[in-house]
Design a protein around this motif. Structure first.
Motif, PDB file in Angstrom:
ATOM      1  N   ALA A 160       6.980  -5.615   6.479  1.00  0.00           N
ATOM      2  CA  ALA A 160       8.243  -6.268   6.125  1.00  0.00           C
ATOM      3  C   ALA A 160       9.287  -5.248   5.683  1.00  0.00           C
ATOM      4  CB  ALA A 160       8.032  -7.306   5.026  1.00  0.00           C
ATOM      5  N   GLU A 161       8.842  -4.203   4.957  1.00  0.00           N
ATOM      6  CA  GLU A 161       9.799  -3.200   4.503  1.00  0.00           C
ATOM      7  C   GLU A 161       9.089  -1.982   3.927  1.00  0.00           C
ATOM      8  OE1 GLU A 161      12.203  -4.122   0.998  1.00  0.00           O
ATOM      9  OE2 GLU A 161      10.681  -5.552   0.357  1.00  0.00           O
ATOM     10  N   ILE A 162       9.829  -0.884   3.899  1.00  0.00           N
ATOM     11  CA  ILE A 162       9.402   0.325   3.205  1.00  0.00           C
ATOM     12  C   ILE A 162       9.899   0.180   1.766  1.00  0.00           C
ATOM     13  CG2 ILE A 162       9.539   2.847   3.109  1.00  0.00           C
ATOM     14  CD1 ILE A 162       8.240   1.747   5.697  1.00  0.00           C
ATOM     15  N   VAL A 163       9.011   0.406   0.805  1.00  0.00           N
ATOM     16  CA  VAL A 163       9.343   0.194  -0.603  1.00  0.00           C
ATOM     17  C   VAL A 163       9.425   1.550  -1.311  1.00  0.00           C
ATOM     18  CG1 VAL A 163       8.601  -0.913  -2.741  1.00  0.00           C
ATOM     19  CG2 VAL A 163       8.127  -2.010  -0.546  1.00  0.00           C
ATOM     20  N   ALA A 164      10.493   1.728  -2.048  1.00  0.00           N
ATOM     21  CA  ALA A 164      10.671   2.950  -2.833  1.00  0.00           C
ATOM     22  C   ALA A 164      10.354   2.654  -4.292  1.00  0.00           C
ATOM     23  CB  ALA A 164      12.117   3.428  -2.690  1.00  0.00           C
TER      24      ALA A 164
ATOM     25  N   HIS B 292       0.855  -1.182   0.000  1.00  0.00           N
ATOM     26  CA  HIS B 292       0.000   0.000   0.000  1.00  0.00           C
ATOM     27  C   HIS B 292       0.889   1.230   0.000  1.00  0.00           C
ATOM     28  CE1 HIS B 292       0.632   1.128   4.223  1.00  0.00           C
ATOM     29  NE2 HIS B 292       0.568  -0.167   4.490  1.00  0.00           N
ATOM     30  N   ARG B 293       0.327   2.327  -0.414  1.00  0.00           N
ATOM     31  CA  ARG B 293       1.088   3.578  -0.484  1.00  0.00           C
ATOM     32  C   ARG B 293       1.452   4.078   0.908  1.00  0.00           C
ATOM     33  NH1 ARG B 293      -0.565   7.268  -5.506  1.00  0.00           N
ATOM     34  NH2 ARG B 293      -0.824   5.580  -6.994  1.00  0.00           N
ATOM     35  N   ALA B 294       2.584   4.732   0.985  1.00  0.00           N
ATOM     36  CA  ALA B 294       3.003   5.353   2.237  1.00  0.00           C
ATOM     37  C   ALA B 294       1.942   6.369   2.663  1.00  0.00           C
ATOM     38  CB  ALA B 294       4.354   6.033   2.056  1.00  0.00           C
ATOM     39  N   GLY B 295       1.713   6.486   3.940  1.00  0.00           N
ATOM     40  CA  GLY B 295       0.735   7.426   4.463  1.00  0.00           C
ATOM     41  C   GLY B 295      -0.666   6.864   4.579  1.00  0.00           C
ATOM     42  N   ASN B 296      -0.889   5.654   4.118  1.00  0.00           N
ATOM     43  CA  ASN B 296      -2.210   5.033   4.216  1.00  0.00           C
ATOM     44  C   ASN B 296      -2.260   4.232   5.524  1.00  0.00           C
ATOM     45  OD1 ASN B 296      -4.588   3.596   3.954  1.00  0.00           O
ATOM     46  ND2 ASN B 296      -4.277   3.123   1.794  1.00  0.00           N
ATOM     47  N   GLU B 297      -2.459   4.939   6.611  1.00  0.00           N
ATOM     48  CA  GLU B 297      -2.432   4.318   7.937  1.00  0.00           C
ATOM     49  C   GLU B 297      -3.543   3.290   8.118  1.00  0.00           C
ATOM     50  OE1 GLU B 297       0.139   4.643   9.951  1.00  0.00           O
ATOM     51  OE2 GLU B 297       0.955   5.947   8.379  1.00  0.00           O
ATOM     52  N   GLY B 298      -4.684   3.514   7.478  1.00  0.00           N
ATOM     53  CA  GLY B 298      -5.777   2.552   7.564  1.00  0.00           C
ATOM     54  C   GLY B 298      -5.368   1.203   6.999  1.00  0.00           C
ATOM     55  N   SER B 299      -4.664   1.203   5.872  1.00  0.00           N
ATOM     56  CA  SER B 299      -4.207  -0.053   5.291  1.00  0.00           C
ATOM     57  C   SER B 299      -3.146  -0.727   6.152  1.00  0.00           C
ATOM     58  CB  SER B 299      -3.683   0.152   3.872  1.00  0.00           C
ATOM     59  OG  SER B 299      -4.765   0.212   2.970  1.00  0.00           O
ATOM     60  N   CYS B 300      -2.311   0.066   6.805  1.00  0.00           N
ATOM     61  CA  CYS B 300      -1.337  -0.521   7.742  1.00  0.00           C
ATOM     62  C   CYS B 300      -2.077  -1.250   8.863  1.00  0.00           C
ATOM     63  CB  CYS B 300      -0.443   0.562   8.344  1.00  0.00           C
ATOM     64  SG  CYS B 300       1.136   0.771   7.519  1.00  0.00           S
ATOM     65  N   ARG B 301      -3.111  -0.625   9.403  1.00  0.00           N
ATOM     66  CA  ARG B 301      -3.871  -1.257  10.498  1.00  0.00           C
ATOM     67  C   ARG B 301      -4.572  -2.526  10.017  1.00  0.00           C
ATOM     68  NH1 ARG B 301      -4.898   4.171  11.501  1.00  0.00           N
ATOM     69  NH2 ARG B 301      -6.943   4.070  10.511  1.00  0.00           N
TER      70      ARG B 301
ATOM     71  N   PRO C  12       6.030   5.473  -3.318  1.00  0.00           N
ATOM     72  CA  PRO C  12       6.610   4.861  -2.123  1.00  0.00           C
ATOM     73  C   PRO C  12       5.508   4.198  -1.291  1.00  0.00           C
ATOM     74  CG  PRO C  12       7.359   7.122  -2.384  1.00  0.00           C
ATOM     75  CD  PRO C  12       6.275   6.897  -3.393  1.00  0.00           C
ATOM     76  N   GLY C  13       5.865   3.105  -0.647  1.00  0.00           N
ATOM     77  CA  GLY C  13       4.847   2.414   0.123  1.00  0.00           C
ATOM     78  C   GLY C  13       5.407   1.422   1.104  1.00  0.00           C
ATOM     79  N   HIS C  14       4.521   0.571   1.588  1.00  0.00           N
ATOM     80  CA  HIS C  14       4.870  -0.461   2.560  1.00  0.00           C
ATOM     81  C   HIS C  14       4.568  -1.826   1.973  1.00  0.00           C
ATOM     82  CE1 HIS C  14       3.974   2.498   6.115  1.00  0.00           C
ATOM     83  NE2 HIS C  14       4.986   2.879   5.369  1.00  0.00           N
ATOM     84  N   ARG C  15       5.434  -2.782   2.289  1.00  0.00           N
ATOM     85  CA  ARG C  15       5.197  -4.182   1.937  1.00  0.00           C
ATOM     86  C   ARG C  15       4.955  -4.921   3.260  1.00  0.00           C
ATOM     87  NH1 ARG C  15       7.840  -6.926  -2.337  1.00  0.00           N
ATOM     88  NH2 ARG C  15       9.488  -5.392  -2.101  1.00  0.00           N
ATOM     89  N   HIS C  16       3.805  -5.584   3.332  1.00  0.00           N
ATOM     90  CA  HIS C  16       3.457  -6.433   4.470  1.00  0.00           C
ATOM     91  C   HIS C  16       3.449  -7.870   3.961  1.00  0.00           C
ATOM     92  CE1 HIS C  16       1.884  -3.155   7.133  1.00  0.00           C
ATOM     93  NE2 HIS C  16       1.781  -2.540   5.944  1.00  0.00           N
ATOM     94  N   VAL C  17       3.832  -8.825   4.801  1.00  0.00           N
ATOM     95  CA  VAL C  17       3.931 -10.223   4.369  1.00  0.00           C
ATOM     96  C   VAL C  17       3.275 -11.132   5.399  1.00  0.00           C
ATOM     97  CG1 VAL C  17       5.522 -12.123   3.851  1.00  0.00           C
ATOM     98  CG2 VAL C  17       6.064  -9.798   3.091  1.00  0.00           C
ATOM     99  N   ARG C  18       2.533 -12.104   4.873  1.00  0.00           N
ATOM    100  CA  ARG C  18       1.970 -13.161   5.726  1.00  0.00           C
ATOM    101  C   ARG C  18       2.388 -14.499   5.140  1.00  0.00           C
ATOM    102  NH1 ARG C  18      -4.225 -13.883   7.921  1.00  0.00           N
ATOM    103  NH2 ARG C  18      -4.018 -16.070   8.521  1.00  0.00           N
ATOM    104  N   HIS C  19       2.826 -15.381   6.016  1.00  0.00           N
ATOM    105  CA  HIS C  19       3.240 -16.724   5.616  1.00  0.00           C
ATOM    106  C   HIS C  19       2.145 -17.715   5.977  1.00  0.00           C
ATOM    107  CE1 HIS C  19       7.361 -15.542   4.642  1.00  0.00           C
ATOM    108  NE2 HIS C  19       7.232 -14.698   5.641  1.00  0.00           N
ATOM    109  N   ALA C  20       2.050 -18.775   5.181  1.00  0.00           N
ATOM    110  CA  ALA C  20       1.100 -19.855   5.474  1.00  0.00           C
ATOM    111  C   ALA C  20       1.494 -20.482   6.797  1.00  0.00           C
ATOM    112  CB  ALA C  20       1.130 -20.894   4.363  1.00  0.00           C
ATOM    113  N   SER C  21       0.499 -20.912   7.538  1.00  0.00           N
ATOM    114  CA  SER C  21       0.790 -21.605   8.794  1.00  0.00           C
ATOM    115  C   SER C  21       1.379 -22.968   8.479  1.00  0.00           C
ATOM    116  CB  SER C  21      -0.470 -21.728   9.632  1.00  0.00           C
ATOM    117  OG  SER C  21      -1.452 -22.432   8.906  1.00  0.00           O
ATOM    118  N   PRO C  22       2.206 -23.510   9.367  1.00  0.00           N
ATOM    119  CA  PRO C  22       2.762 -24.851   9.121  1.00  0.00           C
ATOM    120  C   PRO C  22       1.647 -25.861   8.892  1.00  0.00           C
ATOM    121  CG  PRO C  22       3.809 -23.821  11.020  1.00  0.00           C
ATOM    122  CD  PRO C  22       2.655 -22.934  10.614  1.00  0.00           C
ATOM    123  N   GLY C  23       1.855 -26.708   7.912  1.00  0.00           N
ATOM    124  CA  GLY C  23       0.862 -27.734   7.608  1.00  0.00           C
ATOM    125  C   GLY C  23      -0.250 -27.270   6.689  1.00  0.00           C
TER     126      GLY C  23
END
Length: 183
Positions: free
Chosen positions: A158-162, A139-148, A168-179
């Motif tokens: 996970a990181e700030i993306v340029a 999501h774009r930087a400054g979009n606090e609602g999307s961060c929440r 500019p924005g944010h990268r968030h990551v979710r991994h599958a649960s084991p199994g």
């Protein structure tokens, strides 16, 4: 994948593949100045709505993009948002998710419910067949609602993306649960 009867429950909401008759609601949603500012692709007229909906349908047909209209059955099936799984390439282990909500739906938990339903479906549907283990959300930087929303749904920052991303924005990551691929 047959989408005729596909629907995902997200609490009181229903996620279903987009249909051609969604064009008026799609156009109305894109009249929102907040969406016009935050989205890379904005739908401005009937022709663009038809093309956007065609991309959604073709994505399902090709298996590369799975867009869902988020609707509220308690409000006569009104459109309240969109969620999408995209960039799914078998063997890479990752894909991207995205979402938006209509102006009237913001602050009601629509994005969180829809994203959680999409995430569960994506890992259940593609962990085994496509090896899906990781979902990324930008999501774009400054979009606090999307961060929440991302944090609430188990997607830590996970990181700030340029650029070269559109902005500019944010990268968030979710991994599958084991199994997850054992289901």
């Amino acid at each position: 994948m047959n989408t005729d009867s596909l629907a995902l429950s997200a609490g009181p909401l229903l996620l279903r593949p987009w249909r051609p008759d969604d064009a008026p609601a799609l156009l109305a949603a894109h009249e929102d100045p907040v969406m016009r500012h935050r989205l890379a692709t904005v739908v401005r007229d009937a022709g663009e709505a038809e093309r956007w909906l065609l991309v959604q349908r073709e994505g399902w047909e090709s298996g590369g993009r799975f867009g869902f209209a988020v609707t509220d059955p308690a409000a006569d099936g009104a459109l309240v948002g969109h969620v999408v799984l995209k960039g799914l390439v078998p063997g890479t282990g990752s894909a991207e998710v995205g979402y938006w909500t209509t102006a009237a739906a913001r602050g009601r938990g629509v994005a969180s419910r829809a994203l959680e339903a999409l995430t569960g479906w994506a890992f259940a549907e593609f962990a085994g067949s496509a090896g899906l283990r990781r979902l990324e959300l930008f999501h774009r930087a400054g979009n606090e609602g999307s961060c929440r929303v991302a944090e609430r749904c188990g997607y830590p920052l996970a990181e700030i993306v340029a650029p070269p991303r559109p902005a500019p924005g944010h990268r968030h990551v979710r991994h599958a649960s084991p199994g997850a691929s054992d289901r």
